[in-house]
Write an enzyme that holds these catalytic residues in place. Structure first.
Site, PDB file in Angstrom:
ATOM      1  N   ILE A 180       4.702   5.654   0.988  1.00 46.89           N
ATOM      2  CA  ILE A 180       3.675   4.664   1.319  1.00 46.89           C
ATOM      3  C   ILE A 180       3.670   4.554   2.835  1.00 46.89           C
ATOM      4  O   ILE A 180       4.618   4.040   3.426  1.00 46.89           O
ATOM      5  CB  ILE A 180       3.981   3.301   0.672  1.00 46.89           C
ATOM      6  CG1 ILE A 180       3.977   3.405  -0.852  1.00 46.89           C
ATOM      7  CG2 ILE A 180       2.967   2.252   1.138  1.00 46.89           C
ATOM      8  CD1 ILE A 180       4.513   2.163  -1.545  1.00 46.89           C
ATOM      9  N   CYS A 193       6.190   5.823  13.605  1.00 44.84           N
ATOM     10  CA  CYS A 193       5.210   6.056  12.539  1.00 44.84           C
ATOM     11  C   CYS A 193       4.696   7.493  12.488  1.00 44.84           C
ATOM     12  O   CYS A 193       4.636   8.109  11.422  1.00 44.84           O
ATOM     13  CB  CYS A 193       4.039   5.091  12.681  1.00 44.84           C
ATOM     14  SG  CYS A 193       4.509   3.351  12.609  1.00 44.84           S
ATOM     15  N   GLN A 195       7.316   9.748  11.191  1.00 44.48           N
ATOM     16  CA  GLN A 195       7.522   9.554   9.757  1.00 44.48           C
ATOM     17  C   GLN A 195       6.400  10.193   8.946  1.00 44.48           C
ATOM     18  O   GLN A 195       6.648  10.783   7.889  1.00 44.48           O
ATOM     19  CB  GLN A 195       7.622   8.064   9.434  1.00 44.48           C
ATOM     20  CG  GLN A 195       8.927   7.426   9.880  1.00 44.48           C
ATOM     21  CD  GLN A 195       9.080   6.021   9.341  1.00 44.48           C
ATOM     22  OE1 GLN A 195       8.113   5.271   9.249  1.00 44.48           O
ATOM     23  NE2 GLN A 195      10.291   5.646   8.977  1.00 44.48           N
ATOM     24  N   ARG A 229       0.994  -3.651  10.701  1.00 46.29           N
ATOM     25  CA  ARG A 229       1.637  -4.485   9.671  1.00 46.29           C
ATOM     26  C   ARG A 229       0.683  -5.557   9.160  1.00 46.29           C
ATOM     27  O   ARG A 229       1.061  -6.692   8.887  1.00 46.29           O
ATOM     28  CB  ARG A 229       2.948  -5.119  10.179  1.00 46.29           C
ATOM     29  CG  ARG A 229       4.054  -4.115  10.498  1.00 46.29           C
ATOM     30  CD  ARG A 229       5.462  -4.727  10.453  1.00 46.29           C
ATOM     31  NE  ARG A 229       5.608  -5.857  11.344  1.00 46.29           N
ATOM     32  CZ  ARG A 229       5.979  -5.773  12.631  1.00 46.29           C
ATOM     33  NH1 ARG A 229       6.224  -4.588  13.175  1.00 46.29           N
ATOM     34  NH2 ARG A 229       6.106  -6.851  13.378  1.00 46.29           N
ATOM     35  N   ASP A 266       5.298  -9.746   8.769  1.00 49.99           N
ATOM     36  CA  ASP A 266       4.653  -8.624   8.081  1.00 49.99           C
ATOM     37  C   ASP A 266       3.570  -9.180   7.173  1.00 49.99           C
ATOM     38  O   ASP A 266       3.859  -9.921   6.231  1.00 49.99           O
ATOM     39  CB  ASP A 266       5.688  -7.841   7.273  1.00 49.99           C
ATOM     40  CG  ASP A 266       5.187  -6.490   6.792  1.00 49.99           C
ATOM     41  OD1 ASP A 266       3.958  -6.304   6.720  1.00 49.99           O
ATOM     42  OD2 ASP A 266       6.022  -5.625   6.488  1.00 49.99           O
ATOM     43  N   ARG A 320       1.375  -7.273   5.455  1.00 54.35           N
ATOM     44  CA  ARG A 320       0.869  -6.244   4.554  1.00 54.35           C
ATOM     45  C   ARG A 320       0.972  -6.639   3.082  1.00 54.35           C
ATOM     46  O   ARG A 320       1.879  -7.363   2.681  1.00 54.35           O
ATOM     47  CB  ARG A 320       1.633  -4.930   4.766  1.00 54.35           C
ATOM     48  CG  ARG A 320       1.303  -4.235   6.067  1.00 54.35           C
ATOM     49  CD  ARG A 320       2.194  -3.042   6.303  1.00 54.35           C
ATOM     50  NE  ARG A 320       3.590  -3.432   6.550  1.00 54.35           N
ATOM     51  CZ  ARG A 320       4.553  -2.567   6.848  1.00 54.35           C
ATOM     52  NH1 ARG A 320       4.275  -1.270   6.907  1.00 54.35           N
ATOM     53  NH2 ARG A 320       5.786  -2.994   7.077  1.00 54.35           N
ATOM     54  N   THR A 379      11.302   5.960   2.180  1.00 53.16           N
ATOM     55  CA  THR A 379      11.126   4.705   2.912  1.00 53.16           C
ATOM     56  C   THR A 379      12.454   4.189   3.446  1.00 53.16           C
ATOM     57  O   THR A 379      13.518   4.491   2.899  1.00 53.16           O
ATOM     58  CB  THR A 379      10.492   3.625   2.014  1.00 53.16           C
ATOM     59  OG1 THR A 379      10.178   2.470   2.799  1.00 53.16           O
ATOM     60  CG2 THR A 379      11.433   3.211   0.883  1.00 53.16           C
ATOM     61  N   LYS A 431       9.056  -2.562   0.334  1.00 54.24           N
ATOM     62  CA  LYS A 431       8.226  -1.632  -0.435  1.00 54.24           C
ATOM     63  C   LYS A 431       8.855  -1.364  -1.796  1.00 54.24           C
ATOM     64  O   LYS A 431       8.159  -1.342  -2.822  1.00 54.24           O
ATOM     65  CB  LYS A 431       8.045  -0.321   0.330  1.00 54.24           C
ATOM     66  CG  LYS A 431       7.199  -0.420   1.580  1.00 54.24           C
ATOM     67  CD  LYS A 431       7.101   0.932   2.280  1.00 54.24           C
ATOM     68  CE  LYS A 431       6.283   0.839   3.565  1.00 54.24           C
ATOM     69  NZ  LYS A 431       6.215   2.145   4.285  1.00 54.24           N
TER      70      LYS A 431
END
Length: 219
Positions: free
Chosen positions: A52, A69, A72, A96, A128, A130, A151, A156
């Site tokens: 994700i 990011c 990743q 975020r 955060d 999200r 992750t 998550k």
């Protein structure tokens, strides 16, 4: 709010292989998310390697070193390619969940000495913002129930489990640490509980877009 729907898909050639890009949309708000799918992933009893990945324009497209990011994203697609099968959900929750302009405002506060959490709070947001629940719906629409999740973020994992997705393994994704983001990664570990491993030699910094090597800060 209506559930997200699977609306379209197409082939997408990438440097990591030929993926299918699958588009998802909320019918009422028209908010969009996508997934990159490699190989046969639907309705199998075998766990699927998945990531994700929350949208990060600065890291994913503009090669920023303020976060990990972009590194990743590339590492996840590479691992999925090596596995021969897997999914990357591109979760369109920039900054975020606070959006691009507010993320730049947060960066400005970080330039003045705040960390990434303090900056969000100073702007009136949570650490955060999200919503990961939509990712569970996307897994379901792709016919995926068992996941090996790439992750470092325990939230998550918890959200997927609560939504009924069987997370059978957490696969670490420690890449891209450099002198510009090591404090950011430290903050995520200490204040958000992320599983960060610093300065591992098995995860050297790869920065093909830099004019010179960006050295990893020694601890």
């Amino acid at each position: 709010m209506a559930k997200i729907q699977r609306v379209t898909e197409a082939n997408l050639p990438t440097e990591f292989g030929m993926f299918r890009i699958v588009g998802f949309e909320f019918p009422d708000t028209k908010k969009e998310h996508v997934a990159l799918v490699l190989g046969e992933v639907e309705n199998t009893d075998e766990p699927i390697l998945a990531r994700i990945h929350s949208e990060c324009l600065t890291g994913d497209a503009l090669y920023s070193l303020k976060c990990d990011c972009g590194f990743q994203l590339a590492a996840a697609l590479r691992q999925i390619s090596q596995e021969g099968r897997g999914v990357l959900i591109y979760h369109r929750e920039e900054g975020r969940g606070i959006g691009l302009i507010n993320k730049i405002r947060a960066y400005s506060l970080q330039d003045k000495g705040m960390d990434t959490i303090e900056a969000n709070l100073a702007l009136g947001f949570a650490a955060d913002e999200r919503n990961f629940e939509v990712c569970a719906d996307i897994f379901a629409l792709l016919g995926i129930n068992k996941v090996r999740l790439l992750t470092n973020n325990p939230n998550k994992i918890d959200t997927m489990k609560k939504a009924g997705i069987n997370i059978v393994e957490r696969v670490a994704l420690n890449v891209g640490e450099n002198r510009y983001n090591t404090e950011y990664l430290d903050t995520k570990a200490k204040k958000m509980g992320h599983f960060i491993i610093h300065n591992q030699q098995k995860y050297p910094l790869e920065c093909p877009y830099c004019s010179e090597e960006v050295p990893v800060q020694e601890k």
